[in-house]
Design a protein around this motif. Structure first.
Motif, PDB file in Angstrom:
ATOM      1  N   VAL A 135      92.826   8.714  51.166  1.00  0.00           N
ATOM      2  CA  VAL A 135      93.211   7.365  51.572  1.00  0.00           C
ATOM      3  C   VAL A 135      91.985   6.548  51.990  1.00  0.00           C
ATOM      4  N   LEU A 136      91.119   7.127  52.818  1.00  0.00           N
ATOM      5  CA  LEU A 136      89.909   6.420  53.249  1.00  0.00           C
ATOM      6  C   LEU A 136      89.029   6.081  52.055  1.00  0.00           C
ATOM      7  N   ALA A 137      88.811   7.060  51.179  1.00  0.00           N
ATOM      8  CA  ALA A 137      87.956   6.827  50.010  1.00  0.00           C
ATOM      9  C   ALA A 137      88.550   5.754  49.102  1.00  0.00           C
ATOM     10  N   MET A 138      89.852   5.791  48.885  1.00  0.00           N
ATOM     11  CA  MET A 138      90.500   4.812  48.011  1.00  0.00           C
ATOM     12  C   MET A 138      90.385   3.400  48.568  1.00  0.00           C
ATOM     13  N   LEU A 139      90.507   3.273  49.876  1.00  0.00           N
ATOM     14  CA  LEU A 139      90.405   1.936  50.483  1.00  0.00           C
ATOM     15  C   LEU A 139      88.981   1.403  50.406  1.00  0.00           C
ATOM     16  N   ILE A 140      87.990   2.283  50.528  1.00  0.00           N
ATOM     17  CA  ILE A 140      86.595   1.858  50.342  1.00  0.00           C
ATOM     18  C   ILE A 140      86.372   1.395  48.913  1.00  0.00           C
ATOM     19  N   VAL A 141      86.877   2.163  47.972  1.00  0.00           N
ATOM     20  CA  VAL A 141      86.761   1.797  46.556  1.00  0.00           C
ATOM     21  C   VAL A 141      87.444   0.462  46.290  1.00  0.00           C
ATOM     22  N   SER A 142      88.637   0.281  46.867  1.00  0.00           N
ATOM     23  CA  SER A 142      89.399  -0.956  46.685  1.00  0.00           C
ATOM     24  C   SER A 142      88.632  -2.174  47.194  1.00  0.00           C
ATOM     25  N   GLU A 143      87.966  -2.011  48.323  1.00  0.00           N
ATOM     26  CA  GLU A 143      87.292  -3.141  48.967  1.00  0.00           C
ATOM     27  C   GLU A 143      85.946  -3.470  48.335  1.00  0.00           C
ATOM     28  N   PHE A 144      85.200  -2.447  47.894  1.00  0.00           N
ATOM     29  CA  PHE A 144      83.818  -2.682  47.476  1.00  0.00           C
ATOM     30  C   PHE A 144      83.560  -2.440  45.988  1.00  0.00           C
ATOM     31  N   LEU A 145      84.115  -1.367  45.415  1.00  0.00           N
ATOM     32  CA  LEU A 145      83.765  -1.038  44.037  1.00  0.00           C
ATOM     33  C   LEU A 145      84.605  -1.776  43.002  1.00  0.00           C
ATOM     34  N   MET A 146      85.911  -1.874  43.221  1.00  0.00           N
ATOM     35  CA  MET A 146      86.748  -2.524  42.219  1.00  0.00           C
ATOM     36  C   MET A 146      86.393  -4.001  42.013  1.00  0.00           C
TER      37      MET A 146
ATOM     38  N   VAL B  24      82.984  13.660  47.572  1.00  0.00           N
ATOM     39  CA  VAL B  24      83.794  14.043  46.406  1.00  0.00           C
ATOM     40  C   VAL B  24      84.915  13.036  46.176  1.00  0.00           C
ATOM     41  N   ASN B  25      85.570  12.619  47.244  1.00  0.00           N
ATOM     42  CA  ASN B  25      86.668  11.659  47.109  1.00  0.00           C
ATOM     43  C   ASN B  25      86.170  10.284  46.676  1.00  0.00           C
ATOM     44  N   LEU B  26      85.016   9.865  47.199  1.00  0.00           N
ATOM     45  CA  LEU B  26      84.451   8.580  46.762  1.00  0.00           C
ATOM     46  C   LEU B  26      84.101   8.633  45.283  1.00  0.00           C
ATOM     47  N   TYR B  27      83.550   9.768  44.859  1.00  0.00           N
ATOM     48  CA  TYR B  27      83.273   9.918  43.428  1.00  0.00           C
ATOM     49  C   TYR B  27      84.564   9.840  42.624  1.00  0.00           C
ATOM     50  N   TYR B  28      85.550  10.635  43.062  1.00  0.00           N
ATOM     51  CA  TYR B  28      86.769  10.780  42.270  1.00  0.00           C
ATOM     52  C   TYR B  28      87.489   9.448  42.093  1.00  0.00           C
ATOM     53  N   TRP B  29      87.692   8.726  43.203  1.00  0.00           N
ATOM     54  CA  TRP B  29      88.470   7.495  43.133  1.00  0.00           C
ATOM     55  C   TRP B  29      87.643   6.290  42.696  1.00  0.00           C
TER      56      TRP B  29
ATOM     57  N   GLY C  98      81.925  20.386  41.413  1.00  0.00           N
ATOM     58  CA  GLY C  98      80.689  20.054  42.117  1.00  0.00           C
ATOM     59  C   GLY C  98      79.487  19.895  41.202  1.00  0.00           C
ATOM     60  N   PHE C  99      79.539  20.525  40.024  1.00  0.00           N
ATOM     61  CA  PHE C  99      78.434  20.368  39.068  1.00  0.00           C
ATOM     62  C   PHE C  99      78.375  18.955  38.490  1.00  0.00           C
ATOM     63  N   PHE C 100      79.480  18.231  38.578  1.00  0.00           N
ATOM     64  CA  PHE C 100      79.561  16.943  37.901  1.00  0.00           C
ATOM     65  C   PHE C 100      79.777  15.767  38.845  1.00  0.00           C
ATOM     66  N   ASN C 101      80.609  15.955  39.897  1.00  0.00           N
ATOM     67  CA  ASN C 101      81.079  14.783  40.629  1.00  0.00           C
ATOM     68  C   ASN C 101      80.045  14.139  41.540  1.00  0.00           C
ATOM     69  N   VAL C 102      79.573  14.846  42.565  1.00  0.00           N
ATOM     70  CA  VAL C 102      78.644  14.223  43.505  1.00  0.00           C
ATOM     71  C   VAL C 102      77.293  13.890  42.862  1.00  0.00           C
ATOM     72  N   PRO C 103      76.772  14.693  41.905  1.00  0.00           N
ATOM     73  CA  PRO C 103      75.542  14.262  41.228  1.00  0.00           C
ATOM     74  C   PRO C 103      75.662  12.880  40.585  1.00  0.00           C
ATOM     75  N   ILE C 104      76.789  12.635  39.899  1.00  0.00           N
ATOM     76  CA  ILE C 104      76.986  11.325  39.272  1.00  0.00           C
ATOM     77  C   ILE C 104      77.158  10.247  40.330  1.00  0.00           C
ATOM     78  N   PHE C 105      77.931  10.547  41.384  1.00  0.00           N
ATOM     79  CA  PHE C 105      78.119   9.561  42.449  1.00  0.00           C
ATOM     80  C   PHE C 105      76.790   9.200  43.107  1.00  0.00           C
ATOM     81  N   THR C 106      75.880  10.158  43.232  1.00  0.00           N
ATOM     82  CA  THR C 106      74.592   9.911  43.887  1.00  0.00           C
ATOM     83  C   THR C 106      73.779   8.860  43.150  1.00  0.00           C
TER      84      THR C 106
END
Length: 532
Positions: free
Chosen positions: A83-94, A254-259, A415-423
């Protein structure tokens, strides 16, 4: 086999299929935009339903109930903290993504670091889908169906063979649906199944409690709340799959990456008709995540009091359903499980075609001065999706040999894919002069180092903490490279918004309510209240 269960399953699948056909009967996939982005026309309910049910798949239903049964409620943190990650994504990334008018997240990396980085990350996404996402969904779906219908016992066939057969049946159906229906079909079926999962999430615990209480729901609830109360604790210790401290380190990343970065998830939101609908849709999905433990975790809790020493705890959810539910309801929940497997599988296939065609195939053709028609792009995408599907179906059965729990395996491999890309995405968002060289070095360093910690050296540190440590170190490396070899011309965003980007006015009020509910969930399932 109870034929009433089969009849009920076919009845509900028939309703879903008819409803999807009725909504899609005039939908023609004549352009890439209609195949991959539903012509950017999805309403907030379709966005929310697509997000929720693409995320809640058989891997999560089977895997989280397994860990709730073998450990405790700490595993619910994967969904609740989303929920926290999705709301951050909603406010800043989308708002950023829709302003740029991109169709894939590697499109942003192409704009920020150059075409080479966009292609590289597209390839990493595709590898992730082929070896982890799609096989895990098919495998968990096959496990669920064998547990619900007992095919291996009825056909007197060994477990390994039945899993192979079910994986190939589900993969074939999912591939046909994704190819023929496109993103709109996926969003509509996700929404219909999202409504079904809420009802199923209420029904199964009720029947399980009634079974546990010998006909009395209250007596069953009394047993769950007063016996083995350690299973009710969501505040994980160091020996649990999800220690509570990881919520503030790797899990958040991980959640910030995913959402906010995962293509098959973000693509659902990028297909919205405007920013307001995307933000409303994310809020709907957040609410769905808050009540999802009814289906993802509570059945595992109740199963603790019904089954003892299960040989294969992966089967705890389907065995509980087949034991406690009336045949008609068991068929209904089986239909939900079937849909949960296919929706994520379909979304993964659709996104695979999107990434390959738009980020690899089309740029390669243009580099050689070849004009590619919409018809040719669609044809190529569908061929590629078939290849990806076949590869996933070959890999999926071998997940049976993993150790330490199916769901933990899925998260560790991610973990091999998600946070490396998010970084590298994060540094791209936060800086203007860090060059592509820094992104390539950072990506290679992160993946190789994480691989060494998981496959070679046992540091006795939870993998989510390792991801957080590597995130900080990799960011530092990229910033140093950016200081030494900055881009001669700072990156400038080129806006190309294809939809209205006016934000949802009431988003902050609803965000506050959702965050309070998220915190209350952890308080409820803690030694302060239920886990005394």
């Amino acid at each position: 086999m109870n034929w009433l269960v089969i009849a009920s399953f076919l009845f509900f699948i028939g309703i879903l299929s008819f409803a999807s056909w009725y909504k899609l009967r005039r939908n023609k996939l004549k352009t890439v935009n209609s195949l991959f982005m539903a012509d950017r026309s999805l309403s907030f309910l379709l966005v929310g339903g697509g997000l929720l049910f693409t995320n809640i798949n058989t891997a999560t239903i089977i895997g989280e109930n397994e860990l709730s049964y073998t450990h405790n409620m700490s595993v619910m943190a994967w969904g609740i903290t989303s929920v926290l990650a999705m709301l951050i994504v909603s406010e800043f990334l989308m708002p950023l993504y829709l302003k740029l008018g991109i169709a894939t997240t590697p499109d942003y990396l192409t704009a920020r670091y150059g075409q080479g980085m966009g292609k590289l990350v597209s390839i990493i996404f595709l590898i992730s889908y082929i070896i982890n996402l799609l096989p895990s969904v098919l495998y968990s779906g096959a496990v669920a169906f064998n547990g619900l219908f007992h095919f291996s016992e009825i056909l007197k066939t060994d477990y390994w063979t039945i899993i192979w057969i079910l994986i190939w049946v589900m993969g074939t159906i999912g591939c046909l649906y994704a190819i023929l229906g496109g993103m709109r079909a996926i969003a509509i079926s996700d929404t219909l199944l999202g409504l079904g999962i809420f009802a199923g999430g209420l029904l199964l615990p009720i029947f399980a409690l009634r079974y546990l209480g010998n006909g009395s729901i209250l007596l069953g609830l009394h047993t769950v709340l007063n016996v083995h109360t350690q299973h009710l604790n969501s505040i994980g210790s160091s020996s649990d799959p999800i220690p509570f401290s990881t919520l503030f380190t790797g899990m958040l990343l991980v959640n910030l990456y995913y959402w906010g970065t995962e293509q098959y998830i973000v693509q659902q939101v990028l297909a919205s008709k405007d920013l307001k609908n995307s933000q409303k849709g994310i809020a709907v999905a957040c609410f769905g995540k808050l009540i999802s433990p009814l289906l993802l975790n509570v059945p595992g809790l109740i199963a603790v009091h019904i089954f003892t020493n299960m040989h294969n705890p992966t089967e705890v959810f389907p065995k509980l359903d087949s034991l406690v539910s009336p045949p008609f309801i068991a068929g209904y929940i089986a239909a939900i499980i079937f849909g949960a497997a296919l929706t994520t599988f379909n979304a993964g296939l659709n996104s695979s075609g999107t990434l390959f065609v738009l980020n690899i195939y089309k740029p390669w053709q243009e580099k050689h001065s070849r004009q590619v028609s919409e018809k040719q792009l669609i044809k190529t995408a569908k061929k590629f999706e078939i290849i990806v599907c076949l590869a996933a179906m070959f890999i999926a059965p071998f997940i049976i040999f993993v150790k330490n729990g199916f769901y933990t395996y899925v998260q560790i491999v991610n973990g091999f894919f998600n946070v490396p890309i998010f970084t590298i995405m994060f540094i791209g968002f936060m800086t203007k002069k860090v060059p592509a060289l820094a992104a390539k070095v950072g990506l290679a360093f992160f993946i190789i180092t994480y691989g060494l910690t998981q496959l070679v050296f046992d540091l006795h540190i939870h993998f989510l903490h390792i991801l957080a440590i590597l995130f900080v170190v990799t960011c530092g490396i990229m910033l140093v490279i950016g200081k030494l070899y900055p881009m001669p011309v700072p990156y400038q965003q080129k806006l190309n918004n294809l939809v209205n980007i006016e934000p949802w006015k009431n988003r902050h009020l609803y965000s506050g309510i959702l965050l309070v509910l998220m915190i209350l969930m952890f308080i409820l399932f803690s030694p302060l209240i239920l886990a005394k």
